[in-house]
Design an enzyme around this catalytic site. Structure first.
Site, PDB file in Angstrom:
ATOM      1  N   LYS A  26      97.837  38.330  63.947  1.00  0.00           N
ATOM      2  CA  LYS A  26      98.754  37.961  64.781  1.00  0.00           C
ATOM      3  C   LYS A  26      99.341  39.047  65.257  1.00  0.00           C
ATOM      4  O   LYS A  26      99.719  39.382  66.541  1.00  0.00           O
ATOM      5  CB  LYS A  26     100.027  37.193  64.096  1.00  0.00           C
ATOM      6  CG  LYS A  26     100.704  36.828  65.332  1.00  0.00           C
ATOM      7  CD  LYS A  26     101.856  35.846  63.725  1.00  0.00           C
ATOM      8  CE  LYS A  26     103.505  35.763  64.838  1.00  0.00           C
ATOM      9  NZ  LYS A  26     104.583  35.525  63.802  1.00  0.00           N
TER      10      LYS A  26
ATOM     11  N   GLU B 188      94.467  46.191  57.076  1.00  0.00           N
ATOM     12  CA  GLU B 188      93.698  45.649  56.542  1.00  0.00           C
ATOM     13  C   GLU B 188      92.152  45.378  57.645  1.00  0.00           C
ATOM     14  O   GLU B 188      90.925  45.587  57.531  1.00  0.00           O
ATOM     15  CB  GLU B 188      93.752  45.744  55.487  1.00  0.00           C
ATOM     16  CG  GLU B 188      94.500  45.906  54.460  1.00  0.00           C
ATOM     17  CD  GLU B 188      96.346  45.383  54.561  1.00  0.00           C
ATOM     18  OE1 GLU B 188      96.595  45.834  55.773  1.00  0.00           O
ATOM     19  OE2 GLU B 188      96.381  45.321  53.289  1.00  0.00           O
TER      20      GLU B 188
ATOM     21  N   GLY C 215     102.556  33.268  60.038  1.00  0.00           N
ATOM     22  CA  GLY C 215     100.806  33.769  59.584  1.00  0.00           C
ATOM     23  C   GLY C 215     100.523  32.621  59.268  1.00  0.00           C
ATOM     24  O   GLY C 215      99.890  31.657  58.894  1.00  0.00           O
ATOM     25  N   ARG C 216     101.444  32.309  57.655  1.00  0.00           N
ATOM     26  CA  ARG C 216     100.743  30.988  57.195  1.00  0.00           C
ATOM     27  C   ARG C 216     100.674  29.635  56.695  1.00  0.00           C
ATOM     28  O   ARG C 216     100.689  28.461  56.484  1.00  0.00           O
ATOM     29  CB  ARG C 216     102.086  30.895  54.961  1.00  0.00           C
ATOM     30  CG  ARG C 216     103.204  31.128  55.759  1.00  0.00           C
ATOM     31  CD  ARG C 216     103.775  31.838  54.072  1.00  0.00           C
ATOM     32  NE  ARG C 216     105.423  32.197  55.005  1.00  0.00           N
ATOM     33  CZ  ARG C 216     106.064  33.017  55.190  1.00  0.00           C
ATOM     34  NH1 ARG C 216     105.606  33.553  55.882  1.00  0.00           N
ATOM     35  NH2 ARG C 216     107.402  32.666  55.888  1.00  0.00           N
TER      36      ARG C 216
ATOM     37  N   GLU D 144     106.119  32.768  49.574  1.00  0.00           N
ATOM     38  CA  GLU D 144     105.792  33.808  51.196  1.00  0.00           C
ATOM     39  C   GLU D 144     106.910  33.101  51.393  1.00  0.00           C
ATOM     40  O   GLU D 144     108.176  33.678  51.917  1.00  0.00           O
ATOM     41  CB  GLU D 144     104.212  33.877  51.588  1.00  0.00           C
ATOM     42  CG  GLU D 144     104.672  35.472  52.588  1.00  0.00           C
ATOM     43  CD  GLU D 144     103.976  35.504  53.183  1.00  0.00           C
ATOM     44  OE1 GLU D 144     102.499  36.158  52.422  1.00  0.00           O
ATOM     45  OE2 GLU D 144     102.951  35.493  54.076  1.00  0.00           O
TER      46      GLU D 144
ATOM     47  N   HIS E 131      89.412  24.071  30.197  1.00  0.00           N
ATOM     48  CA  HIS E 131      88.877  24.762  29.238  1.00  0.00           C
ATOM     49  C   HIS E 131      89.582  26.083  28.883  1.00  0.00           C
ATOM     50  O   HIS E 131      88.618  27.168  28.221  1.00  0.00           O
ATOM     51  CB  HIS E 131      87.226  25.181  29.360  1.00  0.00           C
ATOM     52  CG  HIS E 131      86.596  22.945  28.941  1.00  0.00           C
ATOM     53  ND1 HIS E 131      86.183  22.535  28.050  1.00  0.00           N
ATOM     54  CD2 HIS E 131      86.810  22.666  30.554  1.00  0.00           C
ATOM     55  CE1 HIS E 131      85.196  21.816  28.714  1.00  0.00           C
ATOM     56  NE2 HIS E 131      86.053  21.427  29.455  1.00  0.00           N
TER      57      HIS E 131
ATOM     58  N   LYS F 102     102.978  46.759  54.241  1.00  0.00           N
ATOM     59  CA  LYS F 102     102.413  47.396  55.586  1.00  0.00           C
ATOM     60  C   LYS F 102     102.324  48.604  55.586  1.00  0.00           C
ATOM     61  O   LYS F 102     102.039  49.642  56.068  1.00  0.00           O
ATOM     62  CB  LYS F 102     102.599  45.985  56.261  1.00  0.00           C
ATOM     63  CG  LYS F 102     101.452  45.004  56.472  1.00  0.00           C
ATOM     64  CD  LYS F 102     101.903  44.720  57.574  1.00  0.00           C
ATOM     65  CE  LYS F 102     101.427  42.802  57.448  1.00  0.00           C
ATOM     66  NZ  LYS F 102     101.358  41.893  58.821  1.00  0.00           N
TER      67      LYS F 102
HETATM   68  C1  G6Q Z   1     102.180  35.108  56.389  1.00  0.00           C
HETATM   69  C2  G6Q Z   1     102.718  36.683  56.455  1.00  0.00           C
HETATM   70  C3  G6Q Z   1     101.381  37.634  56.051  1.00  0.00           C
HETATM   71  C4  G6Q Z   1     100.132  37.762  57.731  1.00  0.00           C
HETATM   72  C5  G6Q Z   1      99.353  38.758  57.304  1.00  0.00           C
HETATM   73  C6  G6Q Z   1      98.427  39.473  58.764  1.00  0.00           C
HETATM   74  O1  G6Q Z   1     102.923  34.695  56.860  1.00  0.00           O
HETATM   75  O2  G6Q Z   1     102.940  37.078  57.534  1.00  0.00           O
HETATM   76  O3  G6Q Z   1     100.129  36.820  55.246  1.00  0.00           O
HETATM   77  O4  G6Q Z   1      99.277  36.888  58.295  1.00  0.00           O
HETATM   78  O5  G6Q Z   1      99.699  40.045  57.311  1.00  0.00           O
HETATM   79  O6  G6Q Z   1      98.926  39.993  59.792  1.00  0.00           O
HETATM   80  P1  G6Q Z   1      98.253  39.713  61.121  1.00  0.00           P
HETATM   81  O7  G6Q Z   1      98.207  37.734  61.477  1.00  0.00           O
HETATM   82  O8  G6Q Z   1      99.359  40.395  61.644  1.00  0.00           O
HETATM   83  O9  G6Q Z   1      97.162  40.406  60.746  1.00  0.00           O
END
Ligand code: G6Q
Length: 550
Positions: free
Chosen positions: A206, A212, A267-268, A353, A384, A512
């Site tokens: 996003k 990463e 994001g989620r 989150e 199990h 981050k």
């Molecule tokens: C989701 C969070 C988090 C995010 C990641 C990746 O709701 O904000 O999981 O999706 O940190 O972020 P970017 O898409 O900006 O790389």
């Protein structure tokens, strides 16, 4: 005291809890032969059976009173109307617009967002058809056979979970891979299986600033350029999904190969946006659209159905009942469906989150519990291992059981055995086993009275442990969309009643920032910046002992 805990409905629930605390579900089932029907809801071909919960008609009535006092209806309306319900970031949360198949106008800052949503969907469709149809060629003229999504968190968990869930619908000869961890093992071991000429990378971020993801994307790019011997190859092998066109350009991906989404998509909650592109490349456009439609149908149900027939509202209220009145602080997700093996991880992010918050929208400390710990694994494997604690531990863990009536891989008696377990476990968790039953069982096995007395306490199951059973016909794209939207809205209901911001994630942002400080310490030759003695010791030891090749 907060407005919530001061409300008359809260006080009534607290009184009602005093009575319910000692009531066993076994008795509720015995007293009311129609209990299953009274607390079950059919949505298309998905049966939501909420009857094995510590609830009565009165419990629900009191919970609906709380929902009315908290103006839940208005909160739902605000989300669908594009109001800035993500208060700390001054943004709407409009994942429902991404799958708004009715095209009902949804306004953000007085502008309908549907034309831009539809424009991106249309570009995704064209691209998906080009790649799957073989019209989009790699740099050396070969057809794409492997798609690697590089993203993390919300830019990974949704498409990775859905790609596994809808595996049977992925085109033969098309392989989806997901690289998320900055641990090079993730990327290196994925690339080892791939041919650069037939591989397409989707860099999904996003912000396009997540370290990463960018580190993995740069290494993947180096690998591709080294193998194909040309920088020009990047254009045919890298596309981006982002809100940040400038950063995408700076990485070297042409804007024509960028699929946009917007800051009002969390994001989620982004699987439904261009973040779903790798999934669409695998399952094809019709299935991707079916997933959107399945979610949209649940959205419409959530938006329009009265509270007492509204399935995500009921589930959210029952979860609040357990978290705040019984003090249950954990929630298990137990799919008896191997294709949903990544659902617990996906829902862990969605719940924890969204609702892992300790202050209200106004910034006051909450005086009630919020999000439980969410975890789980595919059944029957869990039986199990950790089910021991669910049956006999000191904690009570409400659990969701999910299963399909039809298997995607009918084979011998496998599915009957799987479903026998899916039916038997919630029944045992509800019913339990009394001391009398244990003693009678042991007596029939001829044990001495002493042995029976010694063993009985260990073999008692208290029961009264709540579960939801969710039984669907078949795990296709539409059903998956409906189920995921159900969970999103259930999380929303809890967050709305708790009066927290379910759509920000400052804890994630902290992660981050933190590593960047330490990275500088690792890179520097001299003294590191001040840390506590434990952290300093760990950093110094790493620096002193790391192999010189690193
Ligand atoms: C989701 C969070 C988090 C995010 C990641 C990746 O709701 O904000 O999981 O999706 O940190 O972020 P970017 O898409 O900006 O790389």
């Amino acid at each position: 005291m907060s407005r919530l805990t001061q409300s008359p409905a809260w006080a009534a629930l607290a009184r009602h809890h005093e009575a319910m605390r000692v009531i066993h579900m076994r008795d509720l089932f015995e007293q009311d032969p129609a209990r299953a029907q009274s607390f079950s809801y059919l949505f298309n071909d998905i049966l939501f059976d909420f009857s094995k919960n510590r609830i009565t008609v009165e419990t629900l009535a009191r919970l609906f009173d709380l929902a009315s006092e908290c103006r839940l209806n208005e909160a739902i309306g605000r989300m669908f109307d594009g109001r800035p319900i993500n208060a700390t970031e001054h943004r709407p949360a409009l994942h429902v617009a991404l799958r708004n198949r009715s095209n009902r106008p949804i306004l953000v800052d007085s502008r309908d967002v549907m034309p831009q949503v539809n424009a991106v969907l249309s570009r995704m469709r064209t691209f998906t058809e080009q790649v799957r149809g073989g019209d989009w060629k790699g740099h050396t003229g070969k057809t794409i056979t492997d798609v690697v999504n590089i993203g993390i968190g919300g830019s990974d968990l949704g498409p990775a979970m859905a790609a596994r869930a809808l595996g049977p619908y992925v085109k033969t000869g098309m392989h989806l891979h997901f690289v998320s961890n900055v641990d090079a093992t993730d990327l290196v071991e994925t690339l080892a299986q791939l041919e650069p000429e037939t591989t397409l990378f989707v860099v999904a971020s996003k912000t396009f600033t997540t370290e990463e993801t960018l580190t993995n994307a740069h290494s993947a790019r180096d690998w591709l350029v080294a193998r194909l011997g040309s920088e020009q190859a990047v254009a045919r092998h890298f596309v981006a999904v982002s809100t940040n066109a400038e950063k995408v350009r700076a990485f070297g991906i042409d804007e024509n190969h960028m699929f946009e989404f917007w800051d009002w998509v969390g994001g989620r909650y982004s699987l439904w946006s261009a973040i779903g592109l790798p999934l669409a490349l695998g399952i094809g456009w019709d299935h991707f659209e079916a997933m959107l439609s399945g979610a949209h149908e649940m959205d419409e149900h959530f938006r329009t159905e009265p509270l007492d027939r509204n399935i995500p509202v009921l589930a959210g209220l029952i979860a609040l009942w357990y978290a705040n009145f019984f003090g249950f602080d954990s929630q298990a997700i137990l799919p008896y469906d191997q294709h949903l093996e990544h659902l617990p991880a996906y829902l862990q992010q969605l719940y924890m989150e969204s609702n892992g918050k300790r202050v209200t929208l106004a910034g006051d400390d909450v005086d009630y519990a919020t999000c439980p710990v969410v975890w789980g694994a595919a059944g029957t494997n869990g039986q199990h291992s950790f089910y021991q604690l669910i049956h006999q531990g000191t904690q009570v863990i409400p659990a969701d059981f999910l299963a399909a009536i039809e298997s995607q891989h009918p084979l011998g008696k496998h599915h009957e055995i799987l479903l026998a377990n899916f039916f038997a476990q919630p029944e045992a968790l509800m019913r339990g086993k009394t001391a009398e039953q244990v003693r009678a069982e042991l007596a029939t096995r001829g044990l001495s009275p002493e042995a029976i007395a010694a063993l009985t306490p260990h073999r008692i199951f208290p029961g009264n442990r709540p579960t939801h059973s969710i039984l669907y016909q078949r795990l296709d794209a539409k059903t998956l969309g409906t189920l995921l939207a159900f969970y999103e809205h259930r999380v929303f209901v809890q967050g709305a009643l708790w009066n927290i911001d379910s759509f920000d994630q400052w804890g994630v942002e902290l992660g981050k920032e933190l590593a960047r400080v330490v990275e500088a310490d690792i890179a520097c030759q001299g003294d590191i910046s001040p840390h506590d003695s434990s952290t300093a010791q760990l950093i110094e030891r790493f620096k002193a002992r790391k192999p010189s090749s690193h």
